[in-house]
Design a protein around this motif. Structure first.
Motif, short mmCIF file in Angstrom:
data_model
loop_
_atom_site.label_atom_id
_atom_site.label_comp_id
_atom_site.label_asym_id
_atom_site.label_seq_id
_atom_site.Cartn_x
_atom_site.Cartn_y
_atom_site.Cartn_z
N ASP A 327 0.82 -1.22 0.00
CA ASP A 327 0.00 0.00 0.00
C ASP A 327 0.85 1.26 0.00
O ASP A 327 0.43 2.31 -0.51
N GLN A 331 1.43 0.61 -4.70
CA GLN A 331 0.14 1.25 -4.96
C GLN A 331 0.20 2.78 -4.95
O GLN A 331 -0.81 3.42 -5.22
N HIS A 334 0.68 2.30 -8.91
CA HIS A 334 -0.15 1.31 -9.61
C HIS A 334 -1.51 1.20 -8.94
O HIS A 334 -1.62 1.14 -7.72
N ARG A 335 -2.54 1.11 -9.75
CA ARG A 335 -3.92 1.10 -9.23
C ARG A 335 -4.46 -0.31 -8.98
O ARG A 335 -5.55 -0.46 -8.45
N GLU A 336 -3.73 -1.34 -9.38
CA GLU A 336 -4.22 -2.71 -9.18
C GLU A 336 -4.27 -3.03 -7.68
O GLU A 336 -3.59 -2.42 -6.87
N ASP A 337 -5.06 -4.05 -7.34
CA ASP A 337 -5.14 -4.44 -5.93
C ASP A 337 -3.85 -5.15 -5.52
O ASP A 337 -3.06 -5.60 -6.36
N ALA A 338 -3.62 -5.26 -4.23
CA ALA A 338 -2.36 -5.75 -3.69
C ALA A 338 -2.03 -7.16 -4.16
O ALA A 338 -0.89 -7.47 -4.51
N GLU A 339 -3.03 -8.03 -4.18
CA GLU A 339 -2.76 -9.42 -4.55
C GLU A 339 -2.39 -9.54 -6.02
O GLU A 339 -1.53 -10.35 -6.39
N THR A 340 -3.00 -8.74 -6.87
CA THR A 340 -2.64 -8.75 -8.29
C THR A 340 -1.20 -8.32 -8.48
O THR A 340 -0.44 -8.94 -9.23
#
Length: 495
Positions: A327, A331, A334-340
């Motif tokens: 986070d 992030q 990058h806007r993707e979620d953490a797991e991605t």
């Protein structure tokens, strides 16, 4: 009607302008408040140092509590990723072929995954590669140069004794001197707290290329304080003078050309007799080749992310994997979620790891087959091409795997390098097969059992049990005296 509409639009524009001005005022006020608090921190320091190097990290704790407290967390070993973790893991036990690859060099004794900076000195004392000088008649097997990146006592000693004198001294000579682990003065001028690398090898390498470290941008300096240690290097000459081989460039081929030009090798392989280049940890080089380095993202951006606390923005000094704090690292851009994002990294690491596994098996066989060829009458002329192919293969393998996080920093480049390494290993095996055929041998070379670290040690003639016993005695009898001496001289303090 048109006049009323214009009047309404005018009031709307006026109101919107006031809102914008109000928001900008809040932002400016926040920035000024934050800047004022930062200025206050520096202007109200209780410890004003006269020297650029202050070895005791604890002396910075009162003036910079946030940075100090997060730095203490480099002792934390709880983070665990799919490939890289903060625990000390015995790599040779997991990959016994590496014992064979480094036969004749100290890395065949022990090689572990790195822990945080807080453990740097204890890890160096404990590892078998530094030997057990002073125990059972053992002498030093490493020079003082091996201490170079282990803490701010190093630049202090260099200033007191001289750079060359520091390098050429036996490793144990500095045991009671280098007792404060990697910390503040390694990266900051203690007088001003400005970023300032403390290792002369970095400045010398820049100067040979016609560049000046002091003229680098602040953003680049946030990587150079890391690059002073996280880079490829070698010990030059009998004085073991630490040198960065960047005169021709930073790629694996350019550094290889630098070494080849002076016919340099770190050691002659005990089994195959190949002249081997041992890569250290070319993190800076590979970071430069990856997309983040090319886009100007510094080491600190990902490994020391900014944290806001009250009105203060500071850098988190718990230097660790970006995946431990996605986070605050990934992030922010990058806007993707953490797991991605995490799986994206693992995917790149898996692909590089698959090639690495193949290289290590092929290269270990090449060394073993070369020994078999020598044992069966091969001549130096016959083995020349095979040994050069082994040298090229192992240099590329080591360059790719010795770097921390290489398959994330520059995944395409690392995969390319490992692919070349695999090709050279296969080329070496084919050349050896031709040599053996000329000597009347056409079957498969018998392979020793190297399925465990201990069996691989036995194959290369290394007495691992004795090394471990001597090291245990060294840690019990010698190291405590170093610590006691350092405390008596005020070089080591405990808050």
């Amino acid at each position: 009607m048109a006049q009323q509409l214009k009047r309404w639009q005018g009031w709307l524009l006026f109101g919107g302008s006031m809102v914008v001005v109000f928001v900008l005022g809040l932002i400016v006020s926040s920035l000024l408040e934050r800047r004022a608090e930062v200025v206050s921190i520096y202007n109200n320091r209780k410890h004003i140092f006269k020297d650029a190097i202050v070895a005791q990290n604890e002396l910075f704790a009162e003036d910079f509590p946030r940075e100090y407290q997060t730095w203490l967390k480099t002792a934390d070993t709880t983070y665990q990723g799919e490939f890289n973790s903060s625990q000390r893991v015995d790599v040779l036990a997991a990959r016994p072929e590496m014992v064979v690859l480094w036969a004749g060099y100290s890395f065949s004794m022990e090689y572990n995954t790195p822990r945080g900076h807080k453990h740097a000195i204890e890890d160096l004392n404990e590892i078998l590669r530094t030997g057990s000088p002073g125990v059972n008649g053992n002498k030093d097997i490493q020079p003082g140069t091996c201490w170079t990146c282990k803490g701010p006592d190093v630049p202090r000693i260099m200033k007191e004794k001289g750079i060359a004198e520091f390098y050429k001294a036996p490793w144990s000579q500095w045991g009671s001197e280098i007792v404060n682990t990697i910390g503040c003065s390694d990266c900051h001028d203690a007088r001003t707290m400005k970023l300032k690398p403390a290792r002369p090898a970095l400045y010398e390498a820049f100067e040979r290329r016609g560049e000046d470290v002091s003229e680098q941008s602040h953003q680049h300096m946030r990587s150079l304080v890391c690059a002073q240690c996280h880079t490829e290097y070698y010990f030059k000459g009998d004085g073991k003078y630490l040198t960065f081989p960047h005169d021709k460039g930073f790629t694996v081929e350019e550094i290889e050309a630098y070494y080849d030009e002076m016919n340099y090798s770190d050691y002659t392989h005990k089994i195959s007799r190949a002249p081997i280049l041992k890569a250290q940890h070319p993190d800076y080089e590979l970071w430069r080749m990856g997309i983040h380095g090319q886009r100007g993202v510094s080491c600190a951006d990902c490994h020391m992310p900014y944290v806001s606390e009250g009105g203060v923005k500071y850098s988190d000094h718990q230097i660790t994997s970006p995946l431990a704090k996605i986070d605050k690292t990934c992030q922010t851009c990058h806007r993707e979620d953490a797991e991605t994002l995490r799986q994206n990294v693992y995917e790149r690491q898996r692909m590089a790891n698959d090639v690495r596994n193949r290289v290590e098996k092929e290269l270990a066989k090449a060394h073993i087959e070369a020994k078999y060829a020598w044992d069966n009458g091969a001549t130096e002329a016959e083995m020349k091409d095979a040994l050069q192919a082994i040298r090229k293969s192992q240099w590329r393998w080591d360059f790719a795997v010795a770097s921390h996080g290489a398959s994330f920093h520059a995944p395409q480049e690392v995969t390319r390098i490992l692919g070349q390494s695999l090709g050279y290993a296969q080329e070496a095996r084919l050349a050896i097969a031709k040599v053996l055929a000329r000597h009347g041998f056409a079957g498969d070379v018998p392979m020793p059992d190297i399925s465990t670290k201990e069996k691989a040690w036995a194959y290369i003639g290394l007495d691992g049990k004795k090394l471990q016993a001597d090291k245990a005695e060294f840690l019990k009898t010698v190291v405590p005296k170093w610590v006691q001496s350092a405390k008596a001289q005020g070089k080591l303090i405990e808050l």
